[in-house]
Design a protein around this motif. Structure first.
Motif, PDB file in Angstrom:
ATOM      1  N   ALA A 340       0.813  -1.219   0.000  1.00 11.28           N
ATOM      2  CA  ALA A 340       0.000   0.000   0.000  1.00 11.28           C
ATOM      3  C   ALA A 340       0.846   1.269   0.000  1.00 11.28           C
ATOM      4  O   ALA A 340       0.588   2.216  -0.759  1.00 11.28           O
ATOM      5  CB  ALA A 340      -0.947  -0.009   1.199  1.00 11.28           C
ATOM      6  N   GLU A 341       1.866   1.313   0.843  1.00  9.54           N
ATOM      7  CA  GLU A 341       2.655   2.543   0.913  1.00  9.54           C
ATOM      8  C   GLU A 341       3.445   2.757  -0.370  1.00  9.54           C
ATOM      9  O   GLU A 341       3.473   3.869  -0.920  1.00  9.54           O
ATOM     10  CB  GLU A 341       3.625   2.489   2.100  1.00  9.54           C
ATOM     11  N   THR A 342       4.093   1.692  -0.860  1.00 11.57           N
ATOM     12  CA  THR A 342       4.848   1.820  -2.110  1.00 11.57           C
ATOM     13  C   THR A 342       3.927   2.222  -3.245  1.00 11.57           C
ATOM     14  O   THR A 342       4.268   3.080  -4.072  1.00 11.57           O
ATOM     15  CB  THR A 342       5.543   0.488  -2.445  1.00 11.57           C
ATOM     16  N   ASN A 343       2.741   1.619  -3.265  1.00  8.76           N
ATOM     17  CA  ASN A 343       1.782   1.909  -4.327  1.00  8.76           C
ATOM     18  C   ASN A 343       1.379   3.387  -4.302  1.00  8.76           C
ATOM     19  O   ASN A 343       1.258   4.033  -5.353  1.00  8.76           O
ATOM     20  CB  ASN A 343       0.557   1.014  -4.171  1.00  8.76           C
ATOM     21  N   ARG A 344       1.185   3.945  -3.115  1.00  8.08           N
ATOM     22  CA  ARG A 344       0.775   5.348  -3.002  1.00  8.08           C
ATOM     23  C   ARG A 344       1.839   6.257  -3.602  1.00  8.08           C
ATOM     24  O   ARG A 344       1.536   7.172  -4.370  1.00  8.08           O
ATOM     25  CB  ARG A 344       0.536   5.684  -1.525  1.00  8.08           C
ATOM     26  N   TRP A 345       3.090   6.018  -3.261  1.00 10.77           N
ATOM     27  CA  TRP A 345       4.165   6.836  -3.797  1.00 10.77           C
ATOM     28  C   TRP A 345       4.345   6.609  -5.299  1.00 10.77           C
ATOM     29  O   TRP A 345       4.596   7.558  -6.055  1.00 10.77           O
ATOM     30  CB  TRP A 345       5.475   6.536  -3.074  1.00 10.77           C
ATOM     31  N   PHE A 346       4.226   5.358  -5.712  1.00 11.34           N
ATOM     32  CA  PHE A 346       4.420   5.043  -7.130  1.00 11.34           C
ATOM     33  C   PHE A 346       3.333   5.698  -7.975  1.00 11.34           C
ATOM     34  O   PHE A 346       3.613   6.242  -9.052  1.00 11.34           O
ATOM     35  CB  PHE A 346       4.408   3.522  -7.342  1.00 11.34           C
ATOM     36  N   LEU A 377      12.519   3.926  -2.638  1.00 10.39           N
ATOM     37  CA  LEU A 377      11.314   3.103  -2.682  1.00 10.39           C
ATOM     38  C   LEU A 377      10.885   2.860  -4.129  1.00 10.39           C
ATOM     39  O   LEU A 377      10.536   1.726  -4.511  1.00 10.39           O
ATOM     40  CB  LEU A 377      10.211   3.806  -1.890  1.00 10.39           C
ATOM     41  N   LEU A 378      10.918   3.896  -4.966  1.00 13.85           N
ATOM     42  CA  LEU A 378      10.541   3.747  -6.370  1.00 13.85           C
ATOM     43  C   LEU A 378      11.507   2.821  -7.094  1.00 13.85           C
ATOM     44  O   LEU A 378      11.091   2.031  -7.954  1.00 13.85           O
ATOM     45  CB  LEU A 378      10.514   5.117  -7.052  1.00 13.85           C
ATOM     46  N   ALA A 379      12.794   2.910  -6.732  1.00 11.36           N
ATOM     47  CA  ALA A 379      13.790   2.043  -7.360  1.00 11.36           C
ATOM     48  C   ALA A 379      13.536   0.580  -7.031  1.00 11.36           C
ATOM     49  O   ALA A 379      13.829  -0.307  -7.841  1.00 11.36           O
ATOM     50  CB  ALA A 379      15.189   2.459  -6.922  1.00 11.36           C
ATOM     51  N   ARG A 380      12.997   0.302  -5.850  1.00  8.30           N
ATOM     52  CA  ARG A 380      12.659  -1.086  -5.502  1.00  8.30           C
ATOM     53  C   ARG A 380      11.383  -1.538  -6.190  1.00  8.30           C
ATOM     54  O   ARG A 380      11.200  -2.732  -6.467  1.00  8.30           O
ATOM     55  CB  ARG A 380      12.511  -1.214  -3.983  1.00  8.30           C
ATOM     56  N   ALA A 381      10.493  -0.596  -6.490  1.00  5.03           N
ATOM     57  CA  ALA A 381       9.210  -0.952  -7.100  1.00  5.03           C
ATOM     58  C   ALA A 381       9.346  -1.270  -8.586  1.00  5.03           C
ATOM     59  O   ALA A 381       8.662  -2.161  -9.107  1.00  5.03           O
ATOM     60  CB  ALA A 381       8.215   0.186  -6.900  1.00  5.03           C
ATOM     61  N   ARG A 382      10.211  -0.552  -9.272  1.00  3.36           N
ATOM     62  CA  ARG A 382      10.287  -0.711 -10.733  1.00  3.36           C
ATOM     63  C   ARG A 382      10.630  -2.140 -11.161  1.00  3.36           C
ATOM     64  O   ARG A 382       9.993  -2.669 -12.085  1.00  3.36           O
ATOM     65  CB  ARG A 382      11.292   0.291 -11.320  1.00  3.36           C
ATOM     66  N   PRO A 383      11.609  -2.815 -10.536  1.00  8.27           N
ATOM     67  CA  PRO A 383      11.872  -4.195 -10.959  1.00  8.27           C
ATOM     68  C   PRO A 383      10.688  -5.140 -10.731  1.00  8.27           C
ATOM     69  O   PRO A 383      10.536  -6.127 -11.466  1.00  8.27           O
ATOM     70  CB  PRO A 383      13.078  -4.597 -10.098  1.00  8.27           C
ATOM     71  N   ILE A 384       9.869  -4.850  -9.725  1.00 14.46           N
ATOM     72  CA  ILE A 384       8.690  -5.689  -9.487  1.00 14.46           C
ATOM     73  C   ILE A 384       7.737  -5.581 -10.665  1.00 14.46           C
ATOM     74  O   ILE A 384       7.234  -6.581 -11.188  1.00 14.46           O
ATOM     75  CB  ILE A 384       8.004  -5.277  -8.171  1.00 14.46           C
ATOM     76  N   LEU A 385       7.484  -4.347 -11.106  1.00 13.10           N
ATOM     77  CA  LEU A 385       6.591  -4.158 -12.244  1.00 13.10           C
ATOM     78  C   LEU A 385       7.207  -4.697 -13.530  1.00 13.10           C
ATOM     79  O   LEU A 385       6.507  -5.291 -14.363  1.00 13.10           O
ATOM     80  CB  LEU A 385       6.234  -2.678 -12.403  1.00 13.10           C
ATOM     81  N   LYS A 386       8.501  -4.502 -13.683  1.00 15.50           N
ATOM     82  CA  LYS A 386       9.139  -4.998 -14.901  1.00 15.50           C
ATOM     83  C   LYS A 386       9.065  -6.521 -14.975  1.00 15.50           C
ATOM     84  O   LYS A 386       8.816  -7.091 -16.045  1.00 15.50           O
ATOM     85  CB  LYS A 386      10.591  -4.550 -14.975  1.00 15.50           C
ATOM     86  N   ALA A 387       9.266  -7.197 -13.840  1.00 20.35           N
ATOM     87  CA  ALA A 387       9.186  -8.657 -13.840  1.00 20.35           C
ATOM     88  C   ALA A 387       7.796  -9.122 -14.247  1.00 20.35           C
ATOM     89  O   ALA A 387       7.649 -10.106 -14.984  1.00 20.35           O
ATOM     90  CB  ALA A 387       9.550  -9.195 -12.455  1.00 20.35           C
TER      91      ALA A 387
END
Length: 667
Positions: A340-346, A377-387
């Motif tokens: 939830a928190e990562t999603n809000r920032w993303f 936080l955004l840098a950790r999120a991007r590989p999740i979406l890319k995968a």
């Protein structure tokens, strides 16, 4: 049943091998068939990543009734414009002479001798958007051929005369840096001061044009010009035209805010943007430029390697029959992948809403206000979406190796490797260079234009020799290895032998043995890639600066003189040629002698933005020639020394890296 295209290697031609249209590949057999049957030619030119080419193929070329009409009344010929840019150039010029805008797919109607008489681009299968249907066009052209051939050949004569005029060099005129700067100020007035770029929608990155502006800004100190370049590149790097998950830039934006791209990715765009961003980073140190260079090269190495570790040409815009499907997102998909928190920032950073920003989906972009302190936080999120994205059906890839586009990318990689001290990037540039040099070699130090499945194209172009020559010089500057310099000289000599116009000056795009063209084009106006004459003039200028040999200076001057009579209104479209003039008029040569501390001096050079810099090493097995201004320069007490040369004058020796940086930055 497949048609004759089944035996080709071009991915674009192979896309049409199952069409009911009885396609021929371009060649003497197709032209002989047209003459034997007395039928006009339907010439269709496109490329594998072209969205509207796919649309017209699906709507018309796959339709049995339309195919029957084509097969009855025409000899149908397909051309991959990336394999034969010379042919594409001729027929696009012909369309322009008809008063129409060019583009792809190009639909041209020709006599059995391949002489154009009428054409257009995309035609729908039924009347739409004010355009006639393709069957209506076919019928009208067929009737004209049957009933009014006299008028058809009047059109042919007028178009051939226009094409012949376009292939003539305008001749010499007065060039000066002041004229270049006047043109740059005129271009500045066309820049969108809010979103960057030139004009309104659609917007193309135009890295060559903004490189020209950047050079003028540095020369004149014009802050408005400098800010226009920085604004444009910021908007491009943060917009939807950039792939924020996988890296790499798309071909153009369909709107004026860089949000909605035409989703195809081209090798040549990314090469030129890597070069320009590297130059901007040297000047500003902005981490955005560094990051986009690194991400784009990461994309290149993960998705664009082709045979021999050279680079593939394009990625398609479409997947599963829909443009952009691979790249866009539904908000619910992202909700399911991030906490939830990562999603809000993303969501805030990348402009994600429930409604989306394009056709009900979201194109990731960072054009809006950005949250502070969220980058980790955004840098950790991007590989999740890319995968997750990597599990989707990928766009098609045209994996043919084009010598000229590879040359642009190899040069960009070599310079970025030097500036950012990335030996892995240099290794990639070396491998691609060796593949083109060895596997695409033709007799007489010429190069084939295209390679796929270990088959070479029959033609080699000026573009290939010029771009690969510049790649060789970029590798020479980065490594100091003289075989690269010798190879650049060999390709420049081959261009002089096979492409130079002895009567009118300038270089023809095609060689003296070209036999299948109405005219030999002599390109000087830039398109999405720099013009072949502009690139060759730059190669000749750099060879003169690297060697001091007057033959290179004479050839560079002659090439520029062949076109310098063009009016200043043409300057925004001939920036590659003008950059060659800039090199001759305002260059700096940095010569570093062998010795202790040489690497530290090289890193000092890498830190300074010098668009017209030539870096040379001396003291090894290949000393500078005796007519070079730095001939005989030596280390100082065993320590490496740098000499900064402008024109025929060189500085006193500099052994301290900080002093070298200061000397170079003081220009």
């Amino acid at each position: 049943m497949t048609n004759r295209l089944a035996g080709e290697t071009s991915p674009y031609l192979l896309q049409h091998q199952d069409n009911p249209v009885d396609w021929w590949p371009w060649g003497p057999e197709a032209l002989a068939e047209a003459k034997a049957q007395g039928k006009p030619i339907l010439l269709s030119i496109g490329y594998a990543a072209c969205h509207w080419c796919h649309v017209m193929a699906h709507e018309s070329f796959e339709d049995p009734a339309i195919a029957e009409q084509v097969n009855r009344d025409f000899i149908a010929i397909k051309i991959d414009r990336e394999e034969r840019p010379d042919l594409d150039s001729i027929y696009q010029q012909a369309l322009g002479l008809m008063g129409q805008h060019g583009g792809w797919p190009l639909t041209m109607f020709c006599t059995p001798a391949a002489e154009p008489f009428w054409g257009g681009t995309y035609f729908p299968p039924s009347p739409r958007w004010g355009r006639p249907s393709f069957p209506e066009v076919l019928g009208a052209v067929s009737r004209s051929w049957e009933l009014t051939q006299e008028r058809v050949f009047e059109n042919v004569a007028a178009l051939k005369a226009g094409l012949a005029r376009a292939a003539h060099s305008p001749g010499p005129g007065a060039l000066s840096l002041d004229l270049l700067d006047r043109s740059a100020r005129a271009i500045l007035r066309m820049v969108d001061t809010e979103h960057g770029g030139i004009g309104g929608a659609p917007k193309f990155p135009q890295p060559g044009l903004f490189d020209f502006l950047w050079r003028s800004a540095r020369r004149t100190g014009d802050s408005a010009m400098k800010n226009a370049v920085l604004l444009t590149l910021d908007r491009i790097c943060q917009g939807g035209i950039y792939d924020h998950l996988g890296g790499g830039f798309m071909r153009y934006s369909t709107d004026d805010i860089w949000l909605v791209p035409h989703f195809e990715k081209m090798l040549y765009d990314n090469a030129q943007l890597v070069s320009l961003l590297t130059l901007l980073w040297q000047e500003t140190g902005d981490p955005l430029w560094r990051d986009r260079v690194a991400e784009t090269i990461g994309w290149l190495q993960s998705e664009m390697l082709a045979e021999g570790d050279a680079f593939a040409a394009t990625l398609d815009a479409d997947s599963e029959g829909h443009e952009g499907r691979f790249y866009v997102w539904q908000a619910a998909e992202i909700d399911s992948l991030l906490d939830a928190e990562t999603n809000r920032w993303f969501r805030q950073a990348y402009g994600i809403t429930q409604r989306g920003n394009w056709e009900g989906a979201t194109i990731l972009n960072r054009s809006g206000p950005q949250p502070e302190g969220a980058e980790d936080l955004l840098a950790r999120a991007r590989p999740i979406l890319k995968a997750a994205r990597d599990q989707r059906v990928r766009p098609g890839r045209d994996d043919k190796v084009l010598a000229d586009w590879n040359g642009l990318m190899i040069a960009a990689l070599a310079e970025a490797a030097f500036v950012f001290d990335q030996p892995g990037w240099l290794d990639a540039a070396r491998r691609a260079f060796e593949t083109v040099r060895t596997r695409m070699a033709l007799p007489g130090d010429r190069l084939a234009h295209s390679l796929r499945l270990d088959r070479l194209s029959d033609v080699g172009l000026l573009d290939d020799l010029a771009a690969m020559g510049l790649a060789a010089l970029a590798l020479y500057q980065t490594t100091g290895e003289s075989p690269y310099l010798r190879q650049a000289a060999a390709w420049a000599d081959a261009a002089q032998t096979h492409h130079w116009d002895q009567s009118g000056g300038g270089f023809f795009q095609t060689a003296t043995d070209a036999r299948d063209l109405l005219v030999r084009p002599k390109p000087v106006h830039d398109s999405a890639v720099p013009s072949a004459n502009g690139l060759m003039a730059q190669l000749l200028a750099k060879l003169w600066l690297a060697t001091g040999e007057t033959r290179w200076r004479d050839r560079a001057d002659a090439t520029i003189a062949a076109f310098s009579g063009l009016d200043i209104d043409h300057y925004p479209n001939i920036t590659a040629l003008l950059t060659a003039f800039d090199l001759l008029a305002d260059s700096v040569q940095v010569v570093i002698t062998a010795g202790v501390g040489a690497h530290a001096l090289e890193r000092a050079v890498a830190a300074i933005a010098l668009p017209n810099r030539i870096l040379l090493r001396t003291g090894g097995t290949d000393p500078l020639p005796d007519h070079h201004p730095a001939f005989g320069k030596m280390p100082i007490d065993g320590r490496s020394a740098a000499y900064v040369c402008r024109g025929s004058t060189c500085s006193a020796p500099i052994t301290d890296p900080a002093a070298l940086r200061a000397a170079l930055a003081s220009r």
